[in-house]
Design an enzyme around this catalytic site. Structure first.
Site, PDB file in Angstrom:
ATOM      1  N   LYS B  82      43.216  49.337  40.233  1.00  0.00           N
ATOM      2  CA  LYS B  82      41.790  49.239  40.557  1.00  0.00           C
ATOM      3  C   LYS B  82      41.480  50.019  41.831  1.00  0.00           C
ATOM      4  O   LYS B  82      42.281  50.021  42.771  1.00  0.00           O
ATOM      5  CB  LYS B  82      41.465  47.749  40.744  1.00  0.00           C
ATOM      6  CG  LYS B  82      39.987  47.412  40.863  1.00  0.00           C
ATOM      7  CD  LYS B  82      39.808  45.884  40.962  1.00  0.00           C
ATOM      8  CE  LYS B  82      38.360  45.476  41.106  1.00  0.00           C
ATOM      9  NZ  LYS B  82      38.186  44.014  41.227  1.00  0.00           N
ATOM     10  N   SER B 157      34.548  42.172  38.154  1.00  0.00           N
ATOM     11  CA  SER B 157      34.479  43.525  38.645  1.00  0.00           C
ATOM     12  C   SER B 157      35.619  44.439  38.203  1.00  0.00           C
ATOM     13  O   SER B 157      35.477  45.655  38.257  1.00  0.00           O
ATOM     14  CB  SER B 157      34.408  43.517  40.170  1.00  0.00           C
ATOM     15  OG  SER B 157      35.621  43.042  40.714  1.00  0.00           O
ATOM     16  N   SER B 181      36.954  38.051  38.834  1.00  0.00           N
ATOM     17  CA  SER B 181      36.946  39.490  38.565  1.00  0.00           C
ATOM     18  C   SER B 181      38.146  40.038  37.809  1.00  0.00           C
ATOM     19  O   SER B 181      38.111  41.187  37.371  1.00  0.00           O
ATOM     20  CB  SER B 181      36.802  40.276  39.872  1.00  0.00           C
ATOM     21  OG  SER B 181      35.463  40.268  40.299  1.00  0.00           O
TER      22      SER B 181
END
Lengths: 100, 492
Positions: B82, B157, B181
């Site tokens: 990420k 997210s 997330s």
């Protein structure tokens, strides 16, 4: 219905504290958004928390100490490399003091 | 032997690679081809490190051929990272304009540990800016699509992480979970997502959003691969003093050992099965519960009475912490700077207003407001007290059960734009995941079925503090008895 909890003037004040610049349209929109969210979070007032200890840490911990030894860290060059403006020694920024 | 390697599990790939049955170069090339083939549709990747990935694979191959040093548990396994996790290679942008082009001078601890385990870093993946969002629509880089339905969001997210694993562009991804997330996008994209206990995994090199809630976790196609990854990335790190010095077992070995003899008391929180829960999701969750019951689980009803206050508590605490953490982005030491400012205050203000997107600014303002003079006690202190009550709810529930089971998200993946107009509605989609962060507990989302319209649904297991071993074993037991292969999203 949305209660107008936060006025536009208050939004400008908070934006000042947070170093954000807002135009009129953004301020209007954010005042409405924040009023709605604050209205919602005030739900917490339904709960009595008089004798509740606030949870300051996610996991209980004691002080964590370490030896005060010099260890390698990133170099000056590496730390300056990411800066938008520098002179090889220092980070450069616009004028801080107003001089006549 | 098949000619392509995407679609295989981490344990399979690493076994083949270690036994010299396949070259890691071939494995990596196969995944790079897959990315070429499908990422134009999905847009999960923000950076594809083809040359670097092949170079890592060649070094690993050399090491295996020499046969002198031990080979790591993730040998040859392609991993995506990420954008919020620091890597020396490439950029670390947090999907924000304010960090566009930022190159971290160091690797996060989790990245170092992946490399030591011989994993192959294949690139970085999209996210909501600074991990603030539930749909990845808040990225300043691009939109990522749900591999199961390109008109739907991948969740967030860690939307890029979930989409990249689900579309089999990599085997494992590292995401971060502050309020759901990792688990919510895993649920939306039909993969496994694990949020470890707070303190289990070092946050060194994770760009901070809400420091008392943030935790890095793996996403993968199956429970075992997340378990293996946790054994690699977990454990005390002197550079993060909130990481805890607890024994870190070899989870995959422990799961295999425990799975046949495990006893289960499963708690269903009555507050999670209200009218807010989508009917189809509810049916799939109950079907999963019956599968666990067949495996000998005793099902008990438990109560988490403060559930309805979790979202409010969370949005006070996380925005307060975010407003402090994001103060460091001032255009001086790194990232974007507004040029032509008359003085430094104007420079700060213009840099931050131009650099941060709307949701990030909204949260900074909310956090500043709840911490500001005269409001601190009413909001922040109050929220910390309610956080305690929420945590106590779980402690009491765990007197009656060993693991809590329920939905990960109240709905399957929604369509683009459906919730962007109303921030509060977006926040409420995290209702089942955020209490877990507030209470610092470990939890995992495991796919439990598809809706009529073909969208995946995730089943959430919530465990006791630092007992990922038990949590993962129950999740694995469910997975092997699910009796349904979710396989590949319809991408071909």
């Amino acid at each position: 219905m949305i209660r107008s909890k936060i006025s536009r003037d208050e939004i400008y004040h908070i934006a000042d504290l947070a170093y954000l610049h807002l135009d009129t349209e953004q301020a209007e929109k954010l005042a409405a958004d924040l009023s709605e969210i604050i209205g919602y979070v005030e739900k917490l007032n339904e709960l009595s928390t008089d004798n509740v200890e606030p949870m300051m840490h996610a996991v209980p911990m004691e002080n964590i100490l370490r030896e005060d030894k010099v260890r390698p860290s990133i170099t000056k060059e590496e730390s300056l490399r990411c800066a938008p403006l520098h002179d090889g020694e220092y980070f450069l920024v616009p004028k801080i003091l107003e001089v006549d | 032997m098949s000619e392509y390697w995407w679609g295989r599990s981490a344990s399979e790939i690493s076994e083949y690679v270690k036994n010299k049955e396949i070259s890691p170069v071939e494995v990596v090339q196969s995944f790079l081809d897959r990315i070429q083939q499908v990422d134009t549709k999905i847009d999960a990747f923000t950076q594809i490190w083809s040359d670097y990935a092949l170079q890592q694979a060649r070094s690993l191959e050399e090491k295996i051929v020499k046969g002198k040093s031990p080979v790591g548990p993730l040998a040859g396994v392609p991993v995506s990272i990420k954008e919020v996790i620091c890597t020396q290679r490439g950029f670390t942008t947090c999907a924000s304009k304010i960090l566009a082009g930022y190159r971290s001078p160091y690797d996060a601890t989790v990245v170092e540990r992946l490399l030591n385990a011989d994993a192959i870093l294949i690139g970085k993946v999209n996210m909501d800016e600074f991990a603030m969002g539930s749909s990845t629509e808040n990225s300043s880089i691009k939109l990522t699509r749900n591999p199961w339905n390109l008109e739907c969001v991948p969740g967030g997210s860690s939307g890029g992480s979930a989409a990249s694993v689900s579309a089999e562009e990599c085997v494992i991804s590292l995401g971060s979970d502050t309020g759901g997330s990792v688990r919510q996008p895993a649920s939306f994209c039909g993969c496994v997502g694990l949020k470890p206990t707070y303190g289990r995994v070092s946050r060194y090199g994770l760009v901070a959003f809400a420091s008392s809630l943030d935790q890095i976790g793996p996403l993968s196609k199956n429970v075992m691969d997340s378990a293996t990854t946790l054994s690699v990335i977990g454990g005390r790190d002197p550079r993060d003093t909130t990481s805890v010095d607890m024994p870190l077992p070899d989870y995959s070995e422990r799961i295999r050992k425990n799975v046949d003899t495990i006893s289960m008391r499963i708690g269903l929180p009555k507050e999670y099965f209200t009218e807010d829960l989508n009917e189809e999701v509810k049916e799939l969750i109950m079907k999963a519960v019956r599968i666990l019951e067949k495996q000998g689980a005793e099902i008990v009803e438990v109560s988490l009475p403060h559930t309805e206050f979790a979202v409010a508590t969370y949005y006070i605490i996380c925005t307060a912490e975010a407003s402090a953490n994001l103060a460091r982005f001032d255009g001086v030491r790194y990232g974007f700077r507004h040029v032509d400012s008359k003085n430094i205050i104007e420079m700060y203000k213009c840099t931050r207003s131009e650099g941060f997107g709307p949701e990030v600014q909204r949260r900074i303002l909310l956090g500043t407001y709840v911490l500001s003079s005269g409001y601190y006690d009413a909001y922040y202190l109050k929220a910390q007290k309610v956080r305690k009550l929420i945590t106590q709810d779980f402690e009491e529930a765990f007197q009656k059960c060993d693991v809590i089971v329920g939905p990960t998200s109240p709905t399957p993946a929604f369509r683009f734009g459906e919730k962007t107009q109303n921030p509060l509605e977006m926040y409420l989609s995290d209702i089942y995941t955020i209490s877990v962060n507030l209470s610092a507990l470990p939890a995992i989302s495991v796919p439990c079925g598809l809706t009529q319209s073909g969208l995946p649904v995730g089943l959430q297991f919530i465990g006791k503090h630092f007992d990922e071993e038990y949590l993962l074993t129950v999740a694995y037991l469910y997975e092997i008895n699910r009796g349904q292969e979710f396989g590949n999203p319809p991408l071909e």
